[in-house]
Design a protein around this motif. Structure first.
Motif, PDB file in Angstrom:
ATOM      1  N   GLN A 227       0.849  -1.465   0.163  1.00 13.01           N
ATOM      2  CA  GLN A 227      -0.039   0.015   0.314  1.00 13.01           C
ATOM      3  C   GLN A 227       0.582   0.773   0.257  1.00 13.01           C
ATOM      4  OE1 GLN A 227      -3.939   0.140   2.409  1.00 13.01           O
ATOM      5  NE2 GLN A 227      -2.713   2.164   3.169  1.00 13.01           N
ATOM      6  N   VAL A 228       0.298   2.836  -0.633  1.00 14.46           N
ATOM      7  CA  VAL A 228       1.135   3.605  -1.182  1.00 14.46           C
ATOM      8  C   VAL A 228      -0.183   4.536  -1.369  1.00 14.46           C
ATOM      9  CG1 VAL A 228       3.560   5.073  -2.310  1.00 14.46           C
ATOM     10  CG2 VAL A 228       3.107   2.289  -2.438  1.00 14.46           C
ATOM     11  N   ASN A 229       0.218   5.890  -0.420  1.00 13.29           N
ATOM     12  CA  ASN A 229      -0.612   6.468  -0.328  1.00 13.29           C
ATOM     13  C   ASN A 229      -2.403   6.356  -0.703  1.00 13.29           C
ATOM     14  OD1 ASN A 229       1.348   8.000  -0.231  1.00 13.29           O
ATOM     15  ND2 ASN A 229       1.997   8.080  -2.490  1.00 13.29           N
ATOM     16  N   GLY A 230      -2.472   5.094   0.297  1.00 12.91           N
ATOM     17  CA  GLY A 230      -3.718   4.413  -0.240  1.00 12.91           C
ATOM     18  C   GLY A 230      -4.340   3.590  -0.944  1.00 12.91           C
ATOM     19  N   VAL A 231      -3.261   3.300  -1.711  1.00 10.90           N
ATOM     20  CA  VAL A 231      -3.795   2.392  -2.779  1.00 10.90           C
ATOM     21  C   VAL A 231      -2.793   1.039  -2.897  1.00 10.90           C
ATOM     22  CG1 VAL A 231      -3.618   2.508  -5.540  1.00 10.90           C
ATOM     23  CG2 VAL A 231      -4.772   4.394  -4.532  1.00 10.90           C
ATOM     24  N   GLN A 232      -3.327  -0.069  -3.317  1.00 15.33           N
ATOM     25  CA  GLN A 232      -2.934  -1.460  -2.797  1.00 15.33           C
ATOM     26  C   GLN A 232      -2.161  -1.476  -3.914  1.00 15.33           C
ATOM     27  OE1 GLN A 232      -4.752  -4.481  -0.910  1.00 15.33           O
ATOM     28  NE2 GLN A 232      -5.156  -2.944   1.042  1.00 15.33           N
ATOM     29  N   TYR A 233      -0.645  -2.475  -4.602  1.00 15.67           N
ATOM     30  CA  TYR A 233      -0.205  -2.220  -6.210  1.00 15.67           C
ATOM     31  C   TYR A 233       0.417  -4.194  -5.320  1.00 15.67           C
ATOM     32  CZ  TYR A 233      -0.565   2.570  -7.173  1.00 15.67           C
ATOM     33  OH  TYR A 233      -0.296   3.975  -7.095  1.00 15.67           O
ATOM     34  N   SER A 234      -0.092  -4.885  -6.832  1.00 16.57           N
ATOM     35  CA  SER A 234      -0.073  -6.451  -5.766  1.00 16.57           C
ATOM     36  C   SER A 234       1.565  -5.788  -6.538  1.00 16.57           C
ATOM     37  CB  SER A 234      -0.254  -7.177  -7.389  1.00 16.57           C
ATOM     38  OG  SER A 234       0.274  -6.571  -8.696  1.00 16.57           O
ATOM     39  N   LEU A 235       2.693  -6.796  -6.226  1.00 19.62           N
ATOM     40  CA  LEU A 235       3.455  -6.999  -5.296  1.00 19.62           C
ATOM     41  C   LEU A 235       5.204  -7.616  -7.320  1.00 19.62           C
ATOM     42  CD1 LEU A 235       4.792  -7.991  -2.046  1.00 19.62           C
ATOM     43  CD2 LEU A 235       5.033  -5.520  -3.242  1.00 19.62           C
ATOM     44  N   LYS A 236       5.639  -7.110  -7.916  1.00 21.69           N
ATOM     45  CA  LYS A 236       6.237  -7.358  -8.548  1.00 21.69           C
ATOM     46  C   LYS A 236       5.622  -8.785  -9.759  1.00 21.69           C
ATOM     47  CE  LYS A 236      10.718  -7.505  -7.018  1.00 21.69           C
ATOM     48  NZ  LYS A 236      12.455  -8.922  -6.841  1.00 21.69           N
ATOM     49  N   ASN A 237       4.406  -8.174 -10.506  1.00 18.90           N
ATOM     50  CA  ASN A 237       3.802  -8.999 -10.985  1.00 18.90           C
ATOM     51  C   ASN A 237       3.150 -10.062 -10.918  1.00 18.90           C
ATOM     52  OD1 ASN A 237       4.190  -7.056 -12.923  1.00 18.90           O
ATOM     53  ND2 ASN A 237       6.187  -7.324 -13.541  1.00 18.90           N
ATOM     54  N   GLU A 238       2.871 -10.272  -9.798  1.00 19.08           N
ATOM     55  CA  GLU A 238       2.167 -11.260  -8.848  1.00 19.08           C
ATOM     56  C   GLU A 238       2.705 -12.410  -8.438  1.00 19.08           C
ATOM     57  OE1 GLU A 238      -0.844 -10.515 -10.951  1.00 19.08           O
ATOM     58  OE2 GLU A 238      -2.235  -9.233 -10.061  1.00 19.08           O
ATOM     59  N   GLU A 239       4.122 -11.943  -9.063  1.00 17.50           N
ATOM     60  CA  GLU A 239       4.899 -13.907  -8.227  1.00 17.50           C
ATOM     61  C   GLU A 239       4.981 -14.015  -6.686  1.00 17.50           C
ATOM     62  OE1 GLU A 239       9.514 -12.522  -7.728  1.00 17.50           O
ATOM     63  OE2 GLU A 239       9.143 -11.894  -9.784  1.00 17.50           O
ATOM     64  N   TYR A 240       4.229 -13.762  -6.934  1.00 16.53           N
ATOM     65  CA  TYR A 240       5.249 -14.059  -4.838  1.00 16.53           C
ATOM     66  C   TYR A 240       2.912 -14.683  -4.704  1.00 16.53           C
ATOM     67  CZ  TYR A 240       8.341 -11.484  -4.172  1.00 16.53           C
ATOM     68  OH  TYR A 240      10.116 -10.853  -4.056  1.00 16.53           O
ATOM     69  N   ASN A 241       2.443 -14.501  -5.350  1.00 18.94           N
ATOM     70  CA  ASN A 241       0.593 -15.272  -5.185  1.00 18.94           C
ATOM     71  C   ASN A 241       0.751 -16.465  -5.559  1.00 18.94           C
ATOM     72  OD1 ASN A 241       0.322 -12.386  -5.589  1.00 18.94           O
ATOM     73  ND2 ASN A 241      -0.702 -12.545  -7.311  1.00 18.94           N
ATOM     74  N   VAL A 242      -0.326 -17.138  -4.339  1.00 16.28           N
ATOM     75  CA  VAL A 242      -0.407 -18.829  -4.415  1.00 16.28           C
ATOM     76  C   VAL A 242      -1.455 -19.094  -4.819  1.00 16.28           C
ATOM     77  CG1 VAL A 242      -0.662 -20.067  -2.465  1.00 16.28           C
ATOM     78  CG2 VAL A 242       1.045 -18.793  -1.707  1.00 16.28           C
ATOM     79  N   LEU A 243      -1.919 -20.364  -5.730  1.00 11.11           N
ATOM     80  CA  LEU A 243      -3.143 -20.650  -6.353  1.00 11.11           C
ATOM     81  C   LEU A 243      -2.928 -22.294  -6.002  1.00 11.11           C
ATOM     82  CD1 LEU A 243      -5.471 -20.890  -7.903  1.00 11.11           C
ATOM     83  CD2 LEU A 243      -4.671 -20.427  -9.436  1.00 11.11           C
ATOM     84  N   ALA A 244      -3.503 -22.909  -4.804  1.00  6.45           N
ATOM     85  CA  ALA A 244      -4.052 -23.899  -4.746  1.00  6.45           C
ATOM     86  C   ALA A 244      -4.884 -24.995  -5.098  1.00  6.45           C
ATOM     87  CB  ALA A 244      -2.917 -24.397  -3.184  1.00  6.45           C
ATOM     88  N   ILE A 245      -4.995 -26.153  -5.044  1.00  4.22           N
ATOM     89  CA  ILE A 245      -6.121 -27.200  -4.871  1.00  4.22           C
ATOM     90  C   ILE A 245      -6.109 -27.826  -3.803  1.00  4.22           C
ATOM     91  CG2 ILE A 245      -7.119 -29.075  -5.779  1.00  4.22           C
ATOM     92  CD1 ILE A 245      -6.035 -28.756  -9.062  1.00  4.22           C
ATOM     93  N   LEU A 246      -6.834 -27.127  -3.319  1.00  5.32           N
ATOM     94  CA  LEU A 246      -6.936 -27.715  -1.827  1.00  5.32           C
ATOM     95  C   LEU A 246      -7.317 -29.283  -1.603  1.00  5.32           C
ATOM     96  CD1 LEU A 246      -8.729 -25.162   0.199  1.00  5.32           C
ATOM     97  CD2 LEU A 246      -6.212 -25.261  -0.247  1.00  5.32           C
ATOM     98  N   GLU A 247      -8.536 -29.759  -2.685  1.00  6.07           N
ATOM     99  CA  GLU A 247      -9.558 -30.824  -2.457  1.00  6.07           C
ATOM    100  C   GLU A 247     -10.293 -31.331  -3.738  1.00  6.07           C
ATOM    101  OE1 GLU A 247      -9.636 -34.047  -1.793  1.00  6.07           O
ATOM    102  OE2 GLU A 247     -10.136 -33.486   0.068  1.00  6.07           O
ATOM    103  N   VAL A 248     -10.706 -32.526  -3.706  1.00  8.19           N
ATOM    104  CA  VAL A 248     -10.410 -32.820  -5.526  1.00  8.19           C
ATOM    105  C   VAL A 248     -11.870 -34.014  -5.132  1.00  8.19           C
ATOM    106  CG1 VAL A 248     -10.761 -34.195  -7.870  1.00  8.19           C
ATOM    107  CG2 VAL A 248      -8.495 -32.728  -6.718  1.00  8.19           C
ATOM    108  N   VAL A 249     -12.985 -33.489  -5.534  1.00 13.20           N
ATOM    109  CA  VAL A 249     -14.288 -35.587  -5.243  1.00 13.20           C
ATOM    110  C   VAL A 249     -15.160 -35.446  -6.132  1.00 13.20           C
ATOM    111  CG1 VAL A 249     -14.185 -33.713  -2.950  1.00 13.20           C
ATOM    112  CG2 VAL A 249     -15.898 -33.184  -4.143  1.00 13.20           C
TER     113      VAL A 249
END
Length: 249
Positions: A227-249
């Motif tokens: 967050q900079v001056n009240g605005v949130q920016y993603s870090l480094k083109n979102e390279e730190y983001n997580v997406l995981a499959i928790l379960e498959v049924v």
């Protein structure tokens, strides 16, 4: 194969000669190998055709999954996602023990406990693994798709990248039929929190729980912002983001 000793270094194909560079050395070799027509028609290459058919199917199945999840994958993936998914889909295809060789499919393999296990816990971004980022317990209700994290301390139970000030959580349920390629995704609300030591309970509730033929995939994303001056920016083109499959049924 021969080395090329010349002032002019060529890379590519000229008539029936192929020029290439390996380990800093230039080589040339004559074009050869079995023609595509022979592989496609010669009875001696039936095993090759079967392998090629299943290999192509595994690659297509990975694409079907990525396409079904849409923008979630775009926001949390690594450069080798396609090849990693190909490997997983190939293992699931191999679990198909009822189809003929050359016709084994992911749509059959995924119906088995072993097939579901192969995708359970899969991380779309190998550089941000859920179990290495989130150190808080969570509960998933597969009947409702609701994910709950109780009294999480974001600054203490999340391994966040340098510069991050906020973290967002979102859940999703995807119903996907690998045979028909029909899919439906329902997303939960997004919970955005500052990285601090204030205990907070997070409840991610999807808009619906898609059903139908095929399997249900339950997923969670963790995204980081500065967050900079009240605005949130993603870090480094979102390279730190997580997406995981928790379960498959």
């Amino acid at each position: 194969m021969a080395k090329v000793n010349s002032i002019i270094k060529i890379e590519g194909t000229v008539e029936d000669l192929t020029f290439y560079k390996k380990d800093g050395v230039n080589y040339v070799r004559k074009k050869g190998g079995v023609s595509k027509e022979r592989i496609g028609n010669d009875p001696n290459f039936i095993r090759t055709r079967e392998n090629n058919n299943e290999f192509g199917h595994s690659g297509s199945s990975g694409k079907v999954l990525r396409r079904a999840l849409g923008t979630m994958v775009f926001k949390a993936k690594d450069s080798k996602l396609q090849s990693r998914l190909l490997g997983v889909m190939s293992r699931i295809k191999n679990i198909d023990t009822v189809s003929a060789r050359g016709q084994r499919s992911v749509s059959v393999g995924i119906t088995t406990p072993e097939g579901k296990q192969a995708l359970r816990g899969f991380n779309f971004n190998a550089n941000a693994i859920l179990d290495s980022v989130l150190f808080a317990p969570y509960n998933l209700d597969t009947a409702t798709g609701v994910i709950t994290l109780t009294n999480i301390l974001t600054a203490e139970q999340i391994l966040f990248p340098q510069g991050a000030t906020h973290v967002s959580f979102q859940g999703a349920v995807c119903a996907l039929d690998f045979e028909t390629e029909v899919s439906e995704v329902a997303y939960s609300n997004v919970v955005n929190l500052p990285l601090n030591l204030t205990p907070t309970t997070i409840t991610l509730t999807p808009a619906s729980v898609p059903t139908g033929t095929g399997q249900q995939f339950f997923l969670m994303t963790v995204s980081f912002y500065q967050q900079v001056n009240g605005v949130q920016y993603s870090l480094k083109n979102e390279e730190y983001n997580v997406l995981a499959i928790l379960e498959v049924v």
